[in-house]
Design an enzyme around this catalytic site. Structure first.
Site, PDB file in Angstrom:
ATOM      1  N   THR A   1       0.875  -1.094   0.202  1.00  0.00           N
ATOM      2  CA  THR A   1       0.041  -0.158  -0.157  1.00  0.00           C
ATOM      3  C   THR A   1       0.910   1.339   0.041  1.00  0.00           C
ATOM      4  OG1 THR A   1      -1.577  -1.195   1.273  1.00  0.00           O
ATOM      5  CG2 THR A   1      -1.742   1.350   1.384  1.00  0.00           C
TER       6      THR A   1
ATOM      7  N   ASP B   1       1.920  -7.093  -4.021  1.00  0.00           N
ATOM      8  CA  ASP B   1       1.286  -7.012  -2.723  1.00  0.00           C
ATOM      9  C   ASP B   1       1.987  -8.099  -1.980  1.00  0.00           C
ATOM     10  OD1 ASP B   1      -2.060  -6.414  -1.804  1.00  0.00           O
ATOM     11  OD2 ASP B   1      -0.812  -8.056  -0.900  1.00  0.00           O
ATOM     12  N   SER B   2       2.077  -7.642  -0.704  1.00  0.00           N
ATOM     13  CA  SER B   2       3.037  -8.535   0.154  1.00  0.00           C
ATOM     14  C   SER B   2       2.311  -9.905   0.422  1.00  0.00           C
ATOM     15  CB  SER B   2       3.467  -8.203   1.598  1.00  0.00           C
ATOM     16  OG  SER B   2       2.142  -7.933   2.375  1.00  0.00           O
ATOM     17  N   SER B   3       0.912 -10.084   0.259  1.00  0.00           N
ATOM     18  CA  SER B   3       0.173 -11.259   0.339  1.00  0.00           C
ATOM     19  C   SER B   3       0.858 -12.480  -0.650  1.00  0.00           C
ATOM     20  CB  SER B   3      -1.367 -11.256  -0.108  1.00  0.00           C
ATOM     21  OG  SER B   3      -1.606 -10.351   0.838  1.00  0.00           O
TER      22      SER B   3
ATOM     23  N   ASP C   1       0.953  -6.916   5.379  1.00  0.00           N
ATOM     24  CA  ASP C   1       0.379  -8.242   5.594  1.00  0.00           C
ATOM     25  C   ASP C   1       1.314  -9.240   5.935  1.00  0.00           C
ATOM     26  OD1 ASP C   1      -2.218  -7.013   5.304  1.00  0.00           O
ATOM     27  OD2 ASP C   1      -2.473  -7.846   3.125  1.00  0.00           O
TER      28      ASP C   1
ATOM     29  N   THR D   1       3.026 -20.846  21.208  1.00  0.00           N
ATOM     30  CA  THR D   1       1.743 -20.611  21.877  1.00  0.00           C
ATOM     31  C   THR D   1       0.665 -19.873  21.057  1.00  0.00           C
ATOM     32  OG1 THR D   1       0.609 -19.600  23.711  1.00  0.00           O
ATOM     33  CG2 THR D   1       2.909 -18.696  23.086  1.00  0.00           C
ATOM     34  N   GLN D   2      -0.381 -20.247  21.091  1.00  0.00           N
ATOM     35  CA  GLN D   2      -1.464 -19.416  20.326  1.00  0.00           C
ATOM     36  C   GLN D   2      -1.566 -18.280  20.759  1.00  0.00           C
ATOM     37  OE1 GLN D   2      -5.162 -21.834  19.873  1.00  0.00           O
ATOM     38  NE2 GLN D   2      -3.961 -23.498  19.236  1.00  0.00           N
ATOM     39  N   CYS D   3      -1.304 -17.905  22.143  1.00  0.00           N
ATOM     40  CA  CYS D   3      -1.422 -16.333  22.764  1.00  0.00           C
ATOM     41  C   CYS D   3      -0.453 -15.631  22.208  1.00  0.00           C
ATOM     42  CB  CYS D   3      -1.079 -16.564  24.162  1.00  0.00           C
ATOM     43  SG  CYS D   3      -2.021 -17.765  25.144  1.00  0.00           S
TER      44      CYS D   3
HETATM   45  N1  ASP Z   1      -2.280  -5.907   1.071  1.00  0.00           N
HETATM   46  C1  ASP Z   1      -1.379  -4.972   1.178  1.00  0.00           C
HETATM   47  C2  ASP Z   1       0.094  -5.679   1.302  1.00  0.00           C
HETATM   48  O1  ASP Z   1       0.353  -6.307   2.463  1.00  0.00           O
HETATM   49  C3  ASP Z   1      -1.542  -4.365   2.703  1.00  0.00           C
HETATM   50  C4  ASP Z   1      -0.445  -3.418   2.990  1.00  0.00           C
HETATM   51  O2  ASP Z   1       0.235  -2.948   2.148  1.00  0.00           O
HETATM   52  O3  ASP Z   1      -0.500  -3.092   4.160  1.00  0.00           O
HETATM   53  O4  ASP Z   1       0.990  -5.433   0.312  1.00  0.00           O
END
Ligand code: ASP
Length: 346
Positions: free
Chosen positions: A17, A61-63, A94, A279-281
């Site tokens: 972003t 996009d970092s996804s 992300d 841990t999930q915490c």
């Molecule tokens: N989906 C975006 C990414 O991780 C969100 C961001 O940039 O914060 O690339």
């Protein structure tokens, strides 16, 4: 760019972003051209260091982040290491905590700042958080004390906090304060001044930077929940070629004591699969000696991830499995702090 500048910072723009600005004619958000960085942000000229850039092509996009992109980032840092005083990595939020964790293991003997930042709103929007995040990340990446970088490690800067990269989690999808470091104090807090927490910052070791690019992807996360079935657990543990599991347990590292679960985990460990208990915490640490439900795991050879995050455990498992051959070394490395990712034994 600034020929008279004393020092210089390389900005590695991967996407996310933060790099989005509005096209003047169409009004559509599109990736920022870093060659024009001083036109978009003239205030950067006030810095007494130069800023150069390396851009991913295409930006992502970092996804869509992948170990091959971690290798690209780390490779650029290795190649340009002597030419710059510090590095800023602009990255989507992300998966930023995973990337920061991975870089902390891949860049062995790092003695210069590698500061990751991003934003919740694009740089091209009026209320953007990206401008402040970017400017401060640059300042931190160039900061020197007695000719030594102040932050010689991989860190994330977001919304007034500098955090050790492999201690962070993205915990909020909406707020500007998107990251937390639940088990490690901030490396710096930012207001009118940047207040460094020198005691928490890694000390430089002055050894030669080394790139550990070999990462093993034959791993998985197994998150426990009440009602998880034997067939689900056995399906995950039976993945062809599986070498390691991050086991997300309850509280201080506890799991159901049902015999089928212990048996399935025990068989996997006997086959040489590494199982690391996390841990999930969000905060706190695994302590498998505390309850019978944890002790059963410890007895069959599940390793304690102590206070490591899932993000750092995944990156560490990839790094350790990719770089060590013998099972005993792999098991030792997994429970030993390598890059400040887990707290030392009291
Ligand atoms: N989906 C975006 C990414 O991780 C969100 C961001 O940039 O914060 O690339």
């Amino acid at each position: 760019m600034h020929s008279s500048a004393k020092s210089s910072v390389l900005v590695i723009y991967t996407g996310g972003t933060i790099g989005m600005i509005k096209d003047q004619e169409t009004g559509v958000l599109q990736p920022f051209n870093f060659d024009n960085v001083y036109e978009h942000m003239p205030s950067l000229r006030l810095f007494d260091f130069s800023i150069e850039n390396y851009c991913f092509d295409p930006v992502i996009d970092s996804s869509n982040m992948q170990p091959k992109y971690w290798e690209e980032i780390a490779g650029v840092i290795l190649e340009k290491y002597e030419s710059y005083d510090g590095f800023v990595v602009l990255h989507g939020s992300d998966t930023m905590a995973y990337t920061a964790s991975a870089l902390s293991f891949m860049l062995e003997n790092l003695n210069k700042p590698v500061i990751l930042t991003g934003s919740q709103l694009p740089l091209g929007m009026v209320r953007t958080d990206g401008r402040e995040n970017f400017v401060t990340a640059l300042e931190i990446a160039s900061a020197m004390l007695d000719q030594t970088p102040v932050v010689p490690e991989v860190a994330i800067y977001f919304e007034n906090q500098l955090m050790r990269g492999n201690r962070t989690i993205k915990f909020n999808a909406e707020n500007f304060e998107a990251f937390r470091s639940p088990n490690y104090p901030p490396l710096a807090t930012v207001g009118i001044h940047i207040k460094y927490n020198h005691a928490a910052i890694k000390k430089p070791n002055f050894r030669k930077l080394r790139l550990n690019a070999n990462l093993c992807k034959d791993i998985a996360i197994l998150k426990l929940f009440p009602g998880i079935t034997e067939k689900a657990v056995r399906a995950i543990l039976g993945i062809n070629g599986l070498r390691g599991i991050v086991l997300e347990t309850y509280g201080t590292g506890n799991a159901p004591t049902e015999p089928w679960l212990i048996d399935a985990l025990s068989c996997a460990i006997k086959e040489g699969i590494i199982i690391i208990n996390v841990t999930q915490c969000q905060g706190g640490s695994v302590d498998m000696e505390k309850y019978q439900t944890g002790l059963a795991l410890s007895k069959i050879g599940v390793l304690s991830g102590k206070d490591i995050t899932t993000e750092a455990a995944i990156a560490k498992l990839m790094y350790v499995l990719g770089n060590y051959k013998h099972l005993s070394d792999i098991r030792t490395m997994m429970v030993t702090p390598i890059a400040g990712e887990m707290s030392k034994e009291d």
